[in-house]
Design a protein around this motif. Sequence first.
Motif, PDB file in Angstrom:
ATOM      1  N   THR A 140     -21.348  21.096  32.079  1.00 54.04           N
ATOM      2  CA  THR A 140     -20.126  22.351  32.206  1.00 54.04           C
ATOM      3  C   THR A 140     -18.991  21.899  31.706  1.00 54.04           C
ATOM      4  O   THR A 140     -18.144  23.425  31.637  1.00 54.04           O
ATOM      5  CB  THR A 140     -20.868  22.597  33.629  1.00 54.04           C
ATOM      6  OG1 THR A 140     -20.681  21.546  34.578  1.00 54.04           O
ATOM      7  CG2 THR A 140     -22.377  23.302  33.683  1.00 54.04           C
ATOM      8  N   ALA A 141     -18.661  20.755  31.475  1.00 54.77           N
ATOM      9  CA  ALA A 141     -16.643  20.192  31.728  1.00 54.77           C
ATOM     10  C   ALA A 141     -16.806  19.163  31.328  1.00 54.77           C
ATOM     11  O   ALA A 141     -17.945  18.366  31.966  1.00 54.77           O
ATOM     12  CB  ALA A 141     -16.201  21.288  32.929  1.00 54.77           C
ATOM     13  N   VAL A 142     -15.370  18.743  31.314  1.00 51.06           N
ATOM     14  CA  VAL A 142     -14.829  17.031  31.078  1.00 51.06           C
ATOM     15  C   VAL A 142     -14.657  17.576  31.740  1.00 51.06           C
ATOM     16  O   VAL A 142     -13.441  17.580  31.880  1.00 51.06           O
ATOM     17  CB  VAL A 142     -14.180  17.322  29.092  1.00 51.06           C
ATOM     18  CG1 VAL A 142     -14.344  16.338  29.382  1.00 51.06           C
ATOM     19  CG2 VAL A 142     -16.025  17.566  28.070  1.00 51.06           C
ATOM     20  N   ARG A 143     -13.989  15.735  32.361  1.00 48.25           N
ATOM     21  CA  ARG A 143     -13.772  15.870  33.298  1.00 48.25           C
ATOM     22  C   ARG A 143     -12.453  14.741  33.162  1.00 48.25           C
ATOM     23  O   ARG A 143     -12.183  13.683  32.439  1.00 48.25           O
ATOM     24  CB  ARG A 143     -13.610  15.379  34.818  1.00 48.25           C
ATOM     25  CG  ARG A 143     -14.376  16.327  35.610  1.00 48.25           C
ATOM     26  CD  ARG A 143     -15.501  15.521  36.931  1.00 48.25           C
ATOM     27  NE  ARG A 143     -14.163  14.991  37.843  1.00 48.25           N
ATOM     28  CZ  ARG A 143     -14.369  14.862  38.623  1.00 48.25           C
ATOM     29  NH1 ARG A 143     -15.145  12.908  38.460  1.00 48.25           N
ATOM     30  NH2 ARG A 143     -13.497  14.254  39.718  1.00 48.25           N
ATOM     31  N   TYR A 144     -11.723  14.244  33.044  1.00 49.82           N
ATOM     32  CA  TYR A 144     -10.375  13.448  33.092  1.00 49.82           C
ATOM     33  C   TYR A 144      -9.195  13.238  33.988  1.00 49.82           C
ATOM     34  O   TYR A 144      -8.456  14.021  34.358  1.00 49.82           O
ATOM     35  CB  TYR A 144      -9.882  13.814  31.388  1.00 49.82           C
ATOM     36  CG  TYR A 144      -8.844  14.745  31.541  1.00 49.82           C
ATOM     37  CD1 TYR A 144      -7.376  14.802  31.691  1.00 49.82           C
ATOM     38  CD2 TYR A 144      -9.599  15.582  30.885  1.00 49.82           C
ATOM     39  CE1 TYR A 144      -6.888  16.091  31.102  1.00 49.82           C
ATOM     40  CE2 TYR A 144      -8.964  17.445  31.249  1.00 49.82           C
ATOM     41  CZ  TYR A 144      -7.734  17.252  31.103  1.00 49.82           C
ATOM     42  OH  TYR A 144      -6.417  18.210  31.207  1.00 49.82           O
ATOM     43  N   GLY A 188     -19.845  20.135  21.224  1.00 49.96           N
ATOM     44  CA  GLY A 188     -19.674  20.401  23.151  1.00 49.96           C
ATOM     45  C   GLY A 188     -18.372  20.440  22.175  1.00 49.96           C
ATOM     46  O   GLY A 188     -17.615  19.559  22.282  1.00 49.96           O
ATOM     47  N   THR A 189     -17.148  21.847  22.517  1.00 47.98           N
ATOM     48  CA  THR A 189     -15.652  21.475  22.693  1.00 47.98           C
ATOM     49  C   THR A 189     -15.451  22.849  23.380  1.00 47.98           C
ATOM     50  O   THR A 189     -16.296  24.115  23.590  1.00 47.98           O
ATOM     51  CB  THR A 189     -15.278  22.231  21.278  1.00 47.98           C
ATOM     52  OG1 THR A 189     -15.607  21.297  20.331  1.00 47.98           O
ATOM     53  CG2 THR A 189     -13.806  21.855  21.621  1.00 47.98           C
ATOM     54  N   THR A 190     -14.599  21.920  25.107  1.00 44.89           N
ATOM     55  CA  THR A 190     -14.063  22.701  26.034  1.00 44.89           C
ATOM     56  C   THR A 190     -13.392  23.625  25.385  1.00 44.89           C
ATOM     57  O   THR A 190     -12.803  23.462  24.639  1.00 44.89           O
ATOM     58  CB  THR A 190     -13.507  22.147  26.848  1.00 44.89           C
ATOM     59  OG1 THR A 190     -12.554  20.963  26.499  1.00 44.89           O
ATOM     60  CG2 THR A 190     -14.505  21.017  27.363  1.00 44.89           C
ATOM     61  N   ALA A 191     -12.638  24.544  26.299  1.00 38.89           N
ATOM     62  CA  ALA A 191     -11.406  25.327  26.359  1.00 38.89           C
ATOM     63  C   ALA A 191     -10.528  24.422  25.772  1.00 38.89           C
ATOM     64  O   ALA A 191     -10.220  22.750  26.741  1.00 38.89           O
ATOM     65  CB  ALA A 191     -11.685  25.926  27.066  1.00 38.89           C
ATOM     66  N   ALA A 218     -17.078  26.341  27.168  1.00 28.68           N
ATOM     67  CA  ALA A 218     -17.875  28.121  27.416  1.00 28.68           C
ATOM     68  C   ALA A 218     -19.393  28.796  27.708  1.00 28.68           C
ATOM     69  O   ALA A 218     -19.687  29.700  28.071  1.00 28.68           O
ATOM     70  CB  ALA A 218     -17.459  29.286  26.331  1.00 28.68           C
ATOM     71  N   THR A 219     -20.230  27.551  26.921  1.00 26.56           N
ATOM     72  CA  THR A 219     -21.387  27.834  27.048  1.00 26.56           C
ATOM     73  C   THR A 219     -21.516  26.150  27.526  1.00 26.56           C
ATOM     74  O   THR A 219     -21.260  25.268  26.494  1.00 26.56           O
ATOM     75  CB  THR A 219     -22.308  28.270  26.136  1.00 26.56           C
ATOM     76  OG1 THR A 219     -22.007  29.478  25.548  1.00 26.56           O
ATOM     77  CG2 THR A 219     -23.959  28.092  25.667  1.00 26.56           C
TER      78      THR A 219
END
Length: 464
Positions: free
Chosen positions: A339-343, A366-369, A385-386
């Motif tokens: 659902t998300a990338v953390r850093y 997949g590419t995040t905001a 987004a998805t």
Amino acid sequence: MIRNGVVAALAVLGIACNQEPAGEPKPTVDAVREAVLASNEWTVFPASAVPANATANDGSAVELGVQFSPTLDGTVKGVRFYKGPGNTGTHVGNLWGPTGQLLASATFVNETSTGWQEVRFASPVAVSANVQYVASYHAPVGQYSYTYDAMVSGVEASPLVVPSGGGVFQYGSTSSFPNNAWRNSDYGVDVIYTPTTSYASCGLPTRPSNLEAAPLAAFAVDLSWWGASEGCGESRHNVTHHLVYRNSELVAVLGTGVASFRDNGVAPSTTYRYSVRGRDVHGNVGPSSAPVSVTTGSNTGCTGCSLWTAANGPANILYAPYASEYGVKFRSDVAGQITAVRYYKGLTNSDAHVGHLWTANGTLIGTTATSAGEQAWGWRELAFATPVQIAANTPYVVSYFAPTGYPAYTGNYFATAGVDAPPLHAPSSPAANGNGLQKTTGGGFPNEATSANYWVDVVFVPAP
């Protein structure tokens, strides 16, 4: 070889930290020595250690032993051995010097039917640092316990060290010096040892502080704390050991400078109470930290799984003032959604960041905001987004683009070990043909493996 693991560290203010990074392997309950620490008595093996074969099919009387060297001057108070069914008769425990001279003997009494047995000598025997001795016992009917190949690499259980091939034996109707070895076997023999020192103690270690506990899904808990000192005004974390207790039971003995621990010996949906104490080189055990309680997740899985928790962070910030992509290889035991990338963001790692998810061969899936308005340091998330579906037991790469560089950084993090945070796993560099990834010529698939950890992570939700 039994070793204390290197465990995670808490990073502060996004800059250099004087603790070790989060790495694997972590200590497990099986690798922890359950010594009587308050009385400063040490053994090689924990009370939970059980030989693979409880009883040998051998009808000849035999002396079974273990070679060992203390790392500090001290005294040997007695001998232990593991007793299996059929190991009857009168057992005699012995301590032998480096040239085979008998230093002490005692007869075991009040034995139980099976399990570890212990006998104390009439007087403790002085032993010298870095000199090899042998602790042994005589099995008059030959029905001893053993584990083949357990001594291939020896055992490190500081302040006791067993060399490779350290399990020894000698046949005979009475006790004699055991100096034969077979298949690097461990015969379930141990020593009771207390170190001594020739210099004054500084008093009790100080109390560890700021103990924090965070559940890692259902089957692990991450702990971090400010370490104890020797009690003479030295810097923190300089005690020789930190002792970790779960529900008042000792579960980890950690070496100098280690001030965090991942407890993999927990059950789902269970509340645990943790505390930590410091132990100095003299054997003094200091006061306990304030306890903390934590409840593990349910067995059905986590709702937002990650490789690292908020208690984990970098050793420093890398001086790399150029646009780059940083990432890590990972896999999941089960299918689900990213659902998300953390850093982890340092103060100099400026906008605008964007996260990416890739297949192992570099296909972008997949590419995040893109981030905007980031100011502070610490863990950050970029949502898809998805959510992106991933398959079980399939390698992927997660990364983020840092337009000004300056990534969070811990060198050689993946050089020898990976990270296991079920259901997620980040392999070591040897296991994955390189891990700790970067691309230093702008954004894109990070295909340069460095073994460093750039502190990139995912938020994963298992499929129902």
